[in-house]
Design a protein around this motif. Sequence first.
Motif, PDB file in Angstrom:
ATOM      1  N   GLU A   7       0.844  -1.191   0.000  1.00 20.41           N
ATOM      2  CA  GLU A   7       0.000   0.000   0.000  1.00 20.41           C
ATOM      3  C   GLU A   7       0.880   1.241   0.000  1.00 20.41           C
ATOM      4  O   GLU A   7       1.917   1.283   0.670  1.00 20.41           O
ATOM      5  N   PHE A   8       0.428   2.264  -0.754  1.00 22.62           N
ATOM      6  CA  PHE A   8       1.203   3.491  -0.896  1.00 22.62           C
ATOM      7  C   PHE A   8       0.290   4.697  -0.715  1.00 22.62           C
ATOM      8  O   PHE A   8      -0.871   4.688  -1.125  1.00 22.62           O
ATOM      9  N   THR A   9       0.836   5.726  -0.110  1.00 21.72           N
ATOM     10  CA  THR A   9       0.134   6.982   0.149  1.00 21.72           C
ATOM     11  C   THR A   9       0.735   8.071  -0.744  1.00 21.72           C
ATOM     12  O   THR A   9       1.729   7.829  -1.440  1.00 21.72           O
ATOM     13  N   PRO A  10       0.169   9.280  -0.734  1.00 21.59           N
ATOM     14  CA  PRO A  10       0.791  10.362  -1.512  1.00 21.59           C
ATOM     15  C   PRO A  10       2.257  10.583  -1.148  1.00 21.59           C
ATOM     16  O   PRO A  10       3.064  10.935  -2.013  1.00 21.59           O
ATOM     17  N   ALA A  11       2.617  10.349   0.093  1.00 21.55           N
ATOM     18  CA  ALA A  11       3.998  10.575   0.521  1.00 21.55           C
ATOM     19  C   ALA A  11       4.954   9.487   0.038  1.00 21.55           C
ATOM     20  O   ALA A  11       6.160   9.727  -0.075  1.00 21.55           O
ATOM     21  N   THR A  12       4.421   8.285  -0.259  1.00 26.73           N
ATOM     22  CA  THR A  12       5.292   7.158  -0.632  1.00 26.73           C
ATOM     23  C   THR A  12       5.070   6.675  -2.054  1.00 26.73           C
ATOM     24  O   THR A  12       5.718   5.725  -2.480  1.00 26.73           O
ATOM     25  N   LEU A  13       4.174   7.297  -2.808  1.00 25.11           N
ATOM     26  CA  LEU A  13       3.849   6.809  -4.149  1.00 25.11           C
ATOM     27  C   LEU A  13       5.070   6.745  -5.052  1.00 25.11           C
ATOM     28  O   LEU A  13       5.232   5.815  -5.846  1.00 25.11           O
ATOM     29  N   SER A  14       5.953   7.716  -4.946  1.00 24.45           N
ATOM     30  CA  SER A  14       7.135   7.737  -5.808  1.00 24.45           C
ATOM     31  C   SER A  14       8.057   6.555  -5.545  1.00 24.45           C
ATOM     32  O   SER A  14       8.891   6.216  -6.393  1.00 24.45           O
ATOM     33  N   ASP A  15       7.923   5.903  -4.395  1.00 23.92           N
ATOM     34  CA  ASP A  15       8.718   4.705  -4.128  1.00 23.92           C
ATOM     35  C   ASP A  15       8.339   3.571  -5.075  1.00 23.92           C
ATOM     36  O   ASP A  15       9.164   2.705  -5.382  1.00 23.92           O
ATOM     37  N   LYS A  16       7.086   3.585  -5.540  1.00 25.11           N
ATOM     38  CA  LYS A  16       6.599   2.527  -6.417  1.00 25.11           C
ATOM     39  C   LYS A  16       6.678   2.925  -7.883  1.00 25.11           C
ATOM     40  O   LYS A  16       7.060   2.109  -8.728  1.00 25.11           O
ATOM     41  N   ILE A  17       6.295   4.135  -8.202  1.00 29.79           N
ATOM     42  CA  ILE A  17       6.265   4.553  -9.613  1.00 29.79           C
ATOM     43  C   ILE A  17       7.074   5.836  -9.783  1.00 29.79           C
ATOM     44  O   ILE A  17       6.541   6.875 -10.181  1.00 29.79           O
ATOM     45  N   ASP A  18       8.333   5.745  -9.489  1.00 32.19           N
ATOM     46  CA  ASP A  18       9.217   6.906  -9.597  1.00 32.19           C
ATOM     47  C   ASP A  18       9.198   7.442 -11.019  1.00 32.19           C
ATOM     48  O   ASP A  18       9.333   6.704 -11.985  1.00 32.19           O
ATOM     49  N   GLY A  19       8.998   8.741 -11.150  1.00 28.64           N
ATOM     50  CA  GLY A  19       8.959   9.370 -12.463  1.00 28.64           C
ATOM     51  C   GLY A  19       7.553   9.657 -12.958  1.00 28.64           C
ATOM     52  O   GLY A  19       7.363  10.505 -13.818  1.00 28.64           O
ATOM     53  N   LYS A  20       6.547   8.944 -12.433  1.00 28.45           N
ATOM     54  CA  LYS A  20       5.168   9.156 -12.850  1.00 28.45           C
ATOM     55  C   LYS A  20       4.272   9.611 -11.708  1.00 28.45           C
ATOM     56  O   LYS A  20       3.088   9.868 -11.917  1.00 28.45           O
ATOM     57  N   ALA A  21       4.823   9.702 -10.509  1.00 28.96           N
ATOM     58  CA  ALA A  21       3.995  10.017  -9.353  1.00 28.96           C
ATOM     59  C   ALA A  21       3.292  11.359  -9.497  1.00 28.96           C
ATOM     60  O   ALA A  21       2.142  11.514  -9.090  1.00 28.96           O
ATOM     61  N   ASP A  22       3.963  12.342 -10.089  1.00 28.89           N
ATOM     62  CA  ASP A  22       3.372  13.675 -10.202  1.00 28.89           C
ATOM     63  C   ASP A  22       2.073  13.651 -11.004  1.00 28.89           C
ATOM     64  O   ASP A  22       1.149  14.422 -10.723  1.00 28.89           O
ATOM     65  N   LEU A  23       1.994  12.794 -12.020  1.00 23.42           N
ATOM     66  CA  LEU A  23       0.774  12.682 -12.818  1.00 23.42           C
ATOM     67  C   LEU A  23      -0.409  12.319 -11.930  1.00 23.42           C
ATOM     68  O   LEU A  23      -1.486  12.925 -12.020  1.00 23.42           O
ATOM     69  N   TYR A  24      -0.214  11.346 -11.059  1.00 24.20           N
ATOM     70  CA  TYR A  24      -1.291  10.896 -10.175  1.00 24.20           C
ATOM     71  C   TYR A  24      -1.565  11.914  -9.071  1.00 24.20           C
ATOM     72  O   TYR A  24      -2.723  12.182  -8.742  1.00 24.20           O
ATOM     73  N   LEU A  25      -0.506  12.444  -8.494  1.00 25.42           N
ATOM     74  CA  LEU A  25      -0.678  13.401  -7.396  1.00 25.42           C
ATOM     75  C   LEU A  25      -1.421  14.643  -7.862  1.00 25.42           C
ATOM     76  O   LEU A  25      -2.277  15.175  -7.145  1.00 25.42           O
ATOM     77  N   SER A  26      -1.135  15.124  -9.077  1.00 24.73           N
ATOM     78  CA  SER A  26      -1.802  16.315  -9.591  1.00 24.73           C
ATOM     79  C   SER A  26      -3.273  16.065  -9.904  1.00 24.73           C
ATOM     80  O   SER A  26      -4.056  17.002 -10.020  1.00 24.73           O
ATOM     81  N   ALA A  27      -3.642  14.783 -10.033  1.00 21.47           N
ATOM     82  CA  ALA A  27      -5.031  14.430 -10.348  1.00 21.47           C
ATOM     83  C   ALA A  27      -5.818  13.983  -9.131  1.00 21.47           C
ATOM     84  O   ALA A  27      -6.919  13.440  -9.267  1.00 21.47           O
ATOM     85  N   GLY A  28      -5.289  14.197  -7.921  1.00 16.67           N
ATOM     86  CA  GLY A  28      -6.059  13.910  -6.715  1.00 16.67           C
ATOM     87  C   GLY A  28      -5.832  12.546  -6.103  1.00 16.67           C
ATOM     88  O   GLY A  28      -6.690  12.039  -5.371  1.00 16.67           O
ATOM     89  N   PHE A  29      -4.689  11.931  -6.345  1.00 15.22           N
ATOM     90  CA  PHE A  29      -4.380  10.596  -5.836  1.00 15.22           C
ATOM     91  C   PHE A  29      -4.603  10.495  -4.330  1.00 15.22           C
ATOM     92  O   PHE A  29      -4.204  11.372  -3.564  1.00 15.22           O
ATOM     93  N   VAL A  30      -5.234   9.371  -3.913  1.00 14.72           N
ATOM     94  CA  VAL A  30      -5.479   9.113  -2.491  1.00 14.72           C
ATOM     95  C   VAL A  30      -4.611   7.965  -1.995  1.00 14.72           C
ATOM     96  O   VAL A  30      -3.918   8.086  -0.985  1.00 14.72           O
ATOM     97  N   SER A  31      -4.647   6.820  -2.703  1.00 17.00           N
ATOM     98  CA  SER A  31      -3.871   5.668  -2.260  1.00 17.00           C
ATOM     99  C   SER A  31      -3.697   4.676  -3.410  1.00 17.00           C
ATOM    100  O   SER A  31      -4.430   4.712  -4.411  1.00 17.00           O
ATOM    101  N   LEU A  32      -2.731   3.778  -3.247  1.00 20.27           N
ATOM    102  CA  LEU A  32      -2.489   2.702  -4.210  1.00 20.27           C
ATOM    103  C   LEU A  32      -2.354   1.396  -3.449  1.00 20.27           C
ATOM    104  O   LEU A  32      -1.625   1.313  -2.460  1.00 20.27           O
ATOM    105  N   ARG A  33      -3.060   0.379  -3.929  1.00 20.72           N
ATOM    106  CA  ARG A  33      -2.863  -0.998  -3.463  1.00 20.72           C
ATOM    107  C   ARG A  33      -2.275  -1.795  -4.622  1.00 20.72           C
ATOM    108  O   ARG A  33      -2.776  -1.734  -5.746  1.00 20.72           O
ATOM    109  N   ASP A  34      -1.245  -2.560  -4.349  1.00 18.26           N
ATOM    110  CA  ASP A  34      -0.516  -3.282  -5.381  1.00 18.26           C
ATOM    111  C   ASP A  34      -0.371  -4.748  -4.967  1.00 18.26           C
ATOM    112  O   ASP A  34       0.007  -5.040  -3.831  1.00 18.26           O
ATOM    113  N   GLN A  35      -0.689  -5.652  -5.884  1.00 20.24           N
ATOM    114  CA  GLN A  35      -0.618  -7.080  -5.571  1.00 20.24           C
ATOM    115  C   GLN A  35      -0.186  -7.850  -6.810  1.00 20.24           C
ATOM    116  O   GLN A  35      -0.757  -7.666  -7.897  1.00 20.24           O
ATOM    117  N   ARG A  36       0.817  -8.716  -6.662  1.00 18.92           N
ATOM    118  CA  ARG A  36       1.206  -9.612  -7.750  1.00 18.92           C
ATOM    119  C   ARG A  36       0.554 -10.971  -7.513  1.00 18.92           C
ATOM    120  O   ARG A  36       0.574 -11.490  -6.401  1.00 18.92           O
TER     121      ARG A  36
END
Length: 243
Positions: A7-36
């Motif tokens: 799970e990722f928050t606005p503060a940690t999103l760049s840890d998962k998708i470095d380089g694209k986090a700003d796209l999500y953050l600028s659009a109101g990102f709340v959280s990310l759940r990731d599962q393989r």
Amino acid sequence: PMGAQEEFTPATLSDKIDGKADLYLSAGFVSLRDQRVGFAGGPPVWMEVFVFDMGKPSNAFSVFSSQRRPKAADAGIADYSYEADNELCLVHGRYYVELVCSGLDEPTMKAAEALARSFVSATAVSEHANIRADQALFPSEGMIPGSVALVPSDVFGFDRLKDVFIARYRDGAGEVTLFAARKGSPEEASKAAEELRGFFVDDCGGKAAPAPPSAVGAAVIDLDGRFEAVFASGPYLAGVHQA
């Protein structure tokens, strides 16, 4: 599951998708759940499932449309969806979901579709994404299919221009972009048009060009042979980008 859910928050999103986090953050990102996940008793293939909570459906559509690949094919799942190469992406209410598969074979992609439908069925949302009214603002002739997108912020590099729909059109051998944004009132739309005109002239070094016969009040700005057209009509700001 091939491991624990992350799970990722606005503060940690760049840890998962470095380089694209700003796209999500600028659009109101709340959280990310990731599962393989893998296939029980099946071939050694897997998929990674990203569930982005974007807060509201328009935000989810914004990142969905911004990420859409040129050769995407409609998948017919949820509010909006497409398949492109080894990915299936969809909007379901406030959620933007990506399923990234390890292969392109038909059984793997069919499994992705089944998992996507299961997610939609199991996940209740209070409101669905619907851009039909906004898409109807654009003429259909010449429009590149699937090109309608919602840009949440810094539109055309102008930090005060937000939540603008764009659509791409074929223009001879090249492309041109039309844009439209619904404002709160005609006065607000006129103010936004004047501010955007000023940005192209004062900040980008453009020069006023002869206005077209319509629409009334339109401004055309010449940026070294590339043209911007800006006008207001009722509560809408609209125009043409890089003609």
